[in-house]
Design an enzyme around this catalytic site. Structure first.
Site, mmCIF file in Angstrom:
data_model
loop_
_atom_site.group_PDB
_atom_site.id
_atom_site.type_symbol
_atom_site.label_atom_id
_atom_site.label_comp_id
_atom_site.label_asym_id
_atom_site.label_seq_id
_atom_site.Cartn_x
_atom_site.Cartn_y
_atom_site.Cartn_z
ATOM 1 N N TYR A 36 22.925 -0.239 20.781
ATOM 2 C CA TYR A 36 21.839 -0.092 19.878
ATOM 3 C C TYR A 36 20.576 -0.807 20.212
ATOM 4 O O TYR A 36 19.636 -0.257 20.665
ATOM 5 C CB TYR A 36 22.033 0.058 18.503
ATOM 6 C CG TYR A 36 21.075 -0.149 17.551
ATOM 7 C CD1 TYR A 36 20.129 1.091 17.439
ATOM 8 C CD2 TYR A 36 20.603 -0.847 16.763
ATOM 9 C CE1 TYR A 36 19.066 1.099 16.483
ATOM 10 C CE2 TYR A 36 19.491 -1.127 16.037
ATOM 11 C CZ TYR A 36 18.459 -0.018 16.086
ATOM 12 O OH TYR A 36 17.492 -0.097 15.241
ATOM 13 N N THR A 89 12.631 -2.705 15.802
ATOM 14 C CA THR A 89 13.612 -3.574 15.301
ATOM 15 C C THR A 89 13.774 -5.080 15.710
ATOM 16 O O THR A 89 13.638 -5.493 17.036
ATOM 17 C CB THR A 89 14.901 -2.995 15.146
ATOM 18 O OG1 THR A 89 15.778 -3.713 14.582
ATOM 19 C CG2 THR A 89 15.491 -2.582 16.734
ATOM 20 N N ASP A 90 13.824 -5.984 14.501
ATOM 21 C CA ASP A 90 14.214 -7.333 14.801
ATOM 22 C C ASP A 90 15.308 -7.515 15.746
ATOM 23 O O ASP A 90 15.511 -8.489 16.369
ATOM 24 C CB ASP A 90 14.108 -8.179 13.777
ATOM 25 C CG ASP A 90 15.428 -7.830 12.676
ATOM 26 O OD1 ASP A 90 16.277 -6.708 13.019
ATOM 27 O OD2 ASP A 90 15.463 -8.562 11.657
ATOM 28 N N GLU A 91 15.999 -6.365 15.888
ATOM 29 C CA GLU A 91 17.404 -6.798 16.676
ATOM 30 C C GLU A 91 17.290 -6.744 18.217
ATOM 31 O O GLU A 91 18.248 -7.107 18.912
ATOM 32 C CB GLU A 91 18.359 -5.403 16.660
ATOM 33 C CG GLU A 91 18.883 -5.519 15.077
ATOM 34 C CD GLU A 91 20.092 -4.484 14.781
ATOM 35 O OE1 GLU A 91 21.092 -4.387 15.805
ATOM 36 O OE2 GLU A 91 20.391 -4.206 13.702
ATOM 37 N N LYS A 111 16.853 -0.110 22.081
ATOM 38 C CA LYS A 111 15.733 0.046 21.115
ATOM 39 C C LYS A 111 14.759 -0.976 22.038
ATOM 40 O O LYS A 111 13.476 -0.977 22.035
ATOM 41 C CB LYS A 111 15.908 -0.692 19.697
ATOM 42 C CG LYS A 111 16.447 0.416 18.880
ATOM 43 C CD LYS A 111 15.873 1.333 18.422
ATOM 44 C CE LYS A 111 14.366 0.994 17.966
ATOM 45 N NZ LYS A 111 13.694 2.424 17.263
#
Ligand code: NAD
Ligand code: DAU
Length: 339
Positions: A153, A125-127, A157
């Site tokens: 979260y 994810t870009d997060e 990741k």
């Protein structure tokens, strides 16, 4: 070619399975999913009877079950979608995020090493890049942007991404990683912004916008994400990270107002509620690498994608009403009751 797809009963995984079975009818797709609250077997009903599809209920952290499946199926490629994916839940209770997103990824990769695969692909994810300021529209996440996470979260990741790249360097496992921006489309679980607002608006319930609704997300239609992963699997370079996103930044409040407009619902349904803790301000992907190397570009314009998505929720009320009539009610009360 046998592809093991983990987390295929969830939002993006199910869309990926539909896409791959259509695009590569000669491939065998095996889906491994624990069927957590976010997994829905009814979603996979249209493909369940296909001879080249198999569903297996199992936990990616269960080494014995994972090894047994690898022994039976000998997958050529593994695409790991399985994860706890909701930021708000991770803030409430991080433990399961660490277990599934980190330990589960390592367990799958250990099986890949033991049995041998052509590719282990990690759906990230870009997060993992943290956030960008709202007043610097010139800044974007590239693959070189440092990992700098905000929530349990995104931290879980990021930890998984680092492990994947470590398995490449240390063991030579043929890995790729893709980091995508916010997806939307069919089968999106109604705890996330777009499907939650559609479901609430259709039921004339309040639309809870965090803070002032000024946070920006970079939205991508889910099928464009699936196409990008297919390209990375077949043509991506081993050991590489690919960002996926389509320069489609929107403020949350504008999305919610757009949903009200399309559904003919009044904006008076909008309520501003207490902000998410550690709320990331802005995500924005620079997709130059995947465009230049693999020729990928998003094909669905947001104005078309959101119409298609809203239409899908109108035509599939059973799917989301079944979800929100169960345990979801307790979740909703806990998250939004006193907000
Ligand atoms: P989702 O929550 O809709 O689905 C997750 C699926 O994983 C569910 O079917 C669930 O049952 C399964 N699962 C959870 N724990 C498991 C376990 N221990 N063992 C086996 N299966 C398990 O998630 P999603 O939105 O489809 O996201 C899929 C992946 O894509 C995730 O890895 C997420 O981090 C990543 N991602 C999501 C987005 C997005 O906008 N939704 C964007 C970028 C990346
Ligand atoms: O960027 C990719 C990520 O996108 C994925 O890695 C995550 O798995 C996925 O859940 C998504 O994370 P976000 O936190 O961006 O998505 P969410 O739909 O939860 O929230 C989008 C924005 O809307 C965010 O700024 C918070 C806000 N929001 C969300 C909800 C659920 C609200 O204002 N009200 C809400 O009720």
């Amino acid at each position: 070619m046998t592809i093991l797809v983990t987390g295929g009963a969830g939002f993006i995984g199910s869309n990926f399975i539909f896409y791959m079975l259509e695009k590569h009818p000669d491939y065998r797709i095996v889906c491994l999913d624990k069927l957590t609250y976010a997994g829905n077997l009814s979603t996979l009903a249209p493909v369940m009877d296909k001879p080249n599809f198999r569903f297996v209920k199992a936990d990616i952290c269960d080494r014995e079950a994972v090894n047994r499946l690898f022994q039976e199926e000998r997958p050529d490629m593994v695409v790991n979608f399985a994860a706890e994916s909701h930021v708000d839940r991770s803030i409430d209770d991080p433990g399961v995020f660490l277990q599934t997103n980190i330990i589960g990824t390592a367990t799958l990769m250990d099986a890949c090493r033991k049995f041998g695969v052509q590719r282990f692909h990690q759906v990230s994810t870009d997060e993992v890049y943290g956030d960008l300021p709202l007043d610097r529209p010139d800044l974007f996440f590239t693959e070189q942007t440092p990992i700098h996470t905000s929530s349990p979260y995104s931290s879980s990741k990021a930890a998984a991404d680092l492990l994947v790249l470590a398995y490449y360097r240390t063991y030579g496992l043929p890995v790729t990683v893709s980091r995508c921006s916010n997806n939307y489309g069919p089968y999106h679980f109604p705890e996330k912004l777009i499907p939650l607002m559609i479901a609430n608006a259709l039921n004339d319930k309040p639309l809870p916008v965090y803070g002032e609704g000024l946070n920006v997300r970079d939205w991508l239609y889910v099928e464009d994400h699936c196409k990008a992963i297919d390209l990375v699997l077949h043509r991506g370079r081993v050991g590489q990270v690919y960002n996926i996103g389509g320069h489609n930044e929107m403020r949350n409040i504008d999305i919610v107002k757009m949903i009200c407009k399309v559904l003919g619902k009044p904006e008076s349904l909008i309520v501003y509620v207490t902000d998410r803790k550690g709320h990331d301000l802005r995500y924005a992907i620079d997709p130059t690498k995947i465009h230049d190397e693999l020729g990928w570009l998003p094909e669905t314009k947001f104005s078309d994608g959101i119409q298609k998505t809203i239409q899908w929720y109108l035509e599939h009320r059973d799917w989301w009403e079944t979800i929100i009539s169960g345990e979801y009610q307790n979740y909703y009360e806990k998250m939004y009751g006193n907000r």
